[in-house]
Design a protein around this motif. Structure first.
Motif, PDB file in Angstrom:
ATOM      1  N   GLY A   1       0.795  -1.209   0.091  1.00  0.00           N
ATOM      2  CA  GLY A   1      -0.083   0.105  -0.009  1.00  0.00           C
ATOM      3  C   GLY A   1       0.825   1.235   0.016  1.00  0.00           C
ATOM      4  N   TYR A   2       0.207   2.492   0.138  1.00  0.00           N
ATOM      5  CA  TYR A   2       1.134   3.644   0.121  1.00  0.00           C
ATOM      6  C   TYR A   2       2.077   3.795   1.118  1.00  0.00           C
ATOM      7  CZ  TYR A   2      -2.324   6.025   2.929  1.00  0.00           C
ATOM      8  OH  TYR A   2      -2.794   6.583   4.034  1.00  0.00           O
ATOM      9  N   ARG A   3       1.748   3.247   2.234  1.00  0.00           N
ATOM     10  CA  ARG A   3       2.423   3.492   3.591  1.00  0.00           C
ATOM     11  C   ARG A   3       3.739   2.687   3.432  1.00  0.00           C
ATOM     12  NH1 ARG A   3      -2.987   3.514   5.707  1.00  0.00           N
ATOM     13  NH2 ARG A   3      -3.363   5.434   6.691  1.00  0.00           N
ATOM     14  N   ARG A   4       3.558   1.512   3.205  1.00  0.00           N
ATOM     15  CA  ARG A   4       4.674   0.240   3.050  1.00  0.00           C
ATOM     16  C   ARG A   4       5.505   1.070   1.944  1.00  0.00           C
ATOM     17  NH1 ARG A   4       2.592  -5.533   3.252  1.00  0.00           N
ATOM     18  NH2 ARG A   4       4.909  -5.727   2.525  1.00  0.00           N
ATOM     19  N   MET A   5       4.966   1.344   0.749  1.00  0.00           N
ATOM     20  CA  MET A   5       5.643   1.848  -0.336  1.00  0.00           C
ATOM     21  C   MET A   5       6.521   3.220  -0.123  1.00  0.00           C
ATOM     22  SD  MET A   5       6.474   1.529  -3.455  1.00  0.00           S
ATOM     23  CE  MET A   5       5.120   0.226  -4.207  1.00  0.00           C
ATOM     24  N   THR A   6       6.014   3.870   0.671  1.00  0.00           N
ATOM     25  CA  THR A   6       6.815   4.976   1.064  1.00  0.00           C
ATOM     26  C   THR A   6       7.895   4.805   1.787  1.00  0.00           C
ATOM     27  OG1 THR A   6       4.749   6.377   1.379  1.00  0.00           O
ATOM     28  CG2 THR A   6       6.636   7.320   2.332  1.00  0.00           C
ATOM     29  N   ALA A   7       7.630   3.611   2.777  1.00  0.00           N
ATOM     30  CA  ALA A   7       8.765   3.198   3.628  1.00  0.00           C
ATOM     31  C   ALA A   7       9.990   2.795   2.486  1.00  0.00           C
ATOM     32  CB  ALA A   7       8.402   1.921   4.354  1.00  0.00           C
ATOM     33  N   GLU A   8       9.674   1.817   1.507  1.00  0.00           N
ATOM     34  CA  GLU A   8      10.295   1.126   0.596  1.00  0.00           C
ATOM     35  C   GLU A   8      11.025   2.245  -0.338  1.00  0.00           C
ATOM     36  OE1 GLU A   8      11.344  -1.922  -0.276  1.00  0.00           O
ATOM     37  OE2 GLU A   8      10.250  -2.571   1.639  1.00  0.00           O
TER      38      GLU A   8
ATOM     39  N   VAL B   1      15.881   6.921  -5.336  1.00  0.00           N
ATOM     40  CA  VAL B   1      15.188   7.801  -5.251  1.00  0.00           C
ATOM     41  C   VAL B   1      15.756   8.830  -4.411  1.00  0.00           C
ATOM     42  CG1 VAL B   1      12.808   8.432  -4.134  1.00  0.00           C
ATOM     43  CG2 VAL B   1      13.264   6.110  -5.222  1.00  0.00           C
ATOM     44  N   PRO B   2      15.946  10.334  -5.015  1.00  0.00           N
ATOM     45  CA  PRO B   2      16.777  11.353  -4.471  1.00  0.00           C
ATOM     46  C   PRO B   2      15.805  11.791  -3.263  1.00  0.00           C
ATOM     47  CG  PRO B   2      15.857  12.034  -6.623  1.00  0.00           C
ATOM     48  CD  PRO B   2      15.516  10.349  -6.388  1.00  0.00           C
ATOM     49  N   GLY B   3      16.311  12.055  -2.324  1.00  0.00           N
ATOM     50  CA  GLY B   3      15.679  12.982  -1.209  1.00  0.00           C
ATOM     51  C   GLY B   3      14.388  12.066  -0.528  1.00  0.00           C
ATOM     52  N   THR B   4      13.667  12.502   0.178  1.00  0.00           N
ATOM     53  CA  THR B   4      12.405  11.900   0.951  1.00  0.00           C
ATOM     54  C   THR B   4      11.236  12.222  -0.016  1.00  0.00           C
ATOM     55  OG1 THR B   4      11.821  13.895   2.123  1.00  0.00           O
ATOM     56  CG2 THR B   4      13.565  12.466   3.136  1.00  0.00           C
ATOM     57  N   VAL B   5      10.413  11.096   0.063  1.00  0.00           N
ATOM     58  CA  VAL B   5       9.032  11.131  -0.539  1.00  0.00           C
ATOM     59  C   VAL B   5       7.999  11.168   0.514  1.00  0.00           C
ATOM     60  CG1 VAL B   5       7.743   9.958  -2.046  1.00  0.00           C
ATOM     61  CG2 VAL B   5      10.187   9.900  -2.375  1.00  0.00           C
ATOM     62  N   ASN B   6       6.909  11.905   0.306  1.00  0.00           N
ATOM     63  CA  ASN B   6       5.809  12.048   1.330  1.00  0.00           C
ATOM     64  C   ASN B   6       4.685  11.104   1.009  1.00  0.00           C
ATOM     65  OD1 ASN B   6       3.400  12.945   2.512  1.00  0.00           O
ATOM     66  ND2 ASN B   6       4.302  14.974   2.720  1.00  0.00           N
ATOM     67  N   HIS B   7       4.262  10.373   1.878  1.00  0.00           N
ATOM     68  CA  HIS B   7       3.217   9.359   1.485  1.00  0.00           C
ATOM     69  C   HIS B   7       1.854   9.963   1.061  1.00  0.00           C
ATOM     70  CE1 HIS B   7       1.422  11.381   5.273  1.00  0.00           C
ATOM     71  NE2 HIS B   7       0.301  10.882   5.023  1.00  0.00           N
ATOM     72  N   LYS B   8       1.689  11.244   0.972  1.00  0.00           N
ATOM     73  CA  LYS B   8       0.643  11.814   0.159  1.00  0.00           C
ATOM     74  C   LYS B   8       1.019  11.776  -1.463  1.00  0.00           C
ATOM     75  CE  LYS B   8      -0.577  14.553   4.007  1.00  0.00           C
ATOM     76  NZ  LYS B   8      -0.703  16.165   4.338  1.00  0.00           N
ATOM     77  N   ARG B   9       2.302  11.944  -1.599  1.00  0.00           N
ATOM     78  CA  ARG B   9       2.562  11.977  -3.046  1.00  0.00           C
ATOM     79  C   ARG B   9       2.696  10.419  -3.781  1.00  0.00           C
ATOM     80  NH1 ARG B   9       8.324  13.617  -5.388  1.00  0.00           N
ATOM     81  NH2 ARG B   9       8.157  13.620  -7.471  1.00  0.00           N
ATOM     82  N   VAL B  10       3.113   9.584  -2.714  1.00  0.00           N
ATOM     83  CA  VAL B  10       3.014   8.178  -3.259  1.00  0.00           C
ATOM     84  C   VAL B  10       1.569   7.742  -3.501  1.00  0.00           C
ATOM     85  CG1 VAL B  10       3.264   5.719  -2.507  1.00  0.00           C
ATOM     86  CG2 VAL B  10       5.176   7.678  -2.114  1.00  0.00           C
ATOM     87  N   ALA B  11       0.772   8.180  -2.563  1.00  0.00           N
ATOM     88  CA  ALA B  11      -0.839   7.839  -2.497  1.00  0.00           C
ATOM     89  C   ALA B  11      -1.457   8.413  -3.833  1.00  0.00           C
ATOM     90  CB  ALA B  11      -1.683   8.319  -1.550  1.00  0.00           C
ATOM     91  N   ARG B  12      -1.106   9.751  -4.371  1.00  0.00           N
ATOM     92  CA  ARG B  12      -1.378  10.372  -5.503  1.00  0.00           C
ATOM     93  C   ARG B  12      -1.086   9.591  -6.882  1.00  0.00           C
ATOM     94  NH1 ARG B  12       1.089  14.273  -8.438  1.00  0.00           N
ATOM     95  NH2 ARG B  12       2.568  14.836  -6.952  1.00  0.00           N
TER      96      ARG B  12
END
Length: 92
Positions: free
Chosen positions: A66-73, A80-91
Motif C-alpha cells: 500500500g502507499y504507507r509501506r511503499m513510502t517506507a520502501e 530515489v533522491p531525497g524523501t518522498v511524502n506518503h501523500k505523493r505516493v498515494a496520489r
C-alpha cells in the motif's frame, strides 16, 4: 488551466490583453502561470521517474504494498533522491 493554455496557444494571433478580458482572467495570473511552466514540467518528470520506481517495488512485492509501506520502501531506495511524502505516493 485550460483558459491559460488557450491564451498561450493563441497569443501570436490575438492580443493577450483582449483574450484575458474575454475569458475573464487576469493578465497577471496568466503571466504567473506561464512563468511556472518550467517548474511544472520538472515536477511531471520527477513524478514519472518516481512512478517507475513505485512500479518496480510493486512488482517486487507481488502487488501487495500500500502507499504507507511503499513510502517506507522508497525511503530505503538509493535510486530515489531525497524523501518522498506518503501523500505523493498515494496520489501517484
Amino acid at each position: 488551466m485550460i483558459r491559460f493554455r488557450f491564451v498561450d496557444d493563441h497569443r501570436d494571433t490575438h492580443e493577450v490583453k483582449r483574450m484575458c478580458t474575454v475569458l475573464g482572467i487576469h493578465r497577471s495570473s496568466y503571466y504567473k502561470w506561464r512563468a511556472g511552466k518550467a517548474a511544472r514540467l520538472a515536477r511531471q518528470q520527477a513524478d514519472a521517474a518516481l512512478v517507475d520506481r513505485i512500479r518496480a517495488h510493486h512488482q517486487e512485492w507481488d502487488h501487495t504494498l500500500g502507499y504507507r509501506r511503499m513510502t517506507a520502501e522508497l525511503a530505503d531506495d538509493d535510486a530515489v533522491p531525497g524523501t518522498v511524502n506518503h501523500k505523493r505516493v498515494a496520489r501517484l
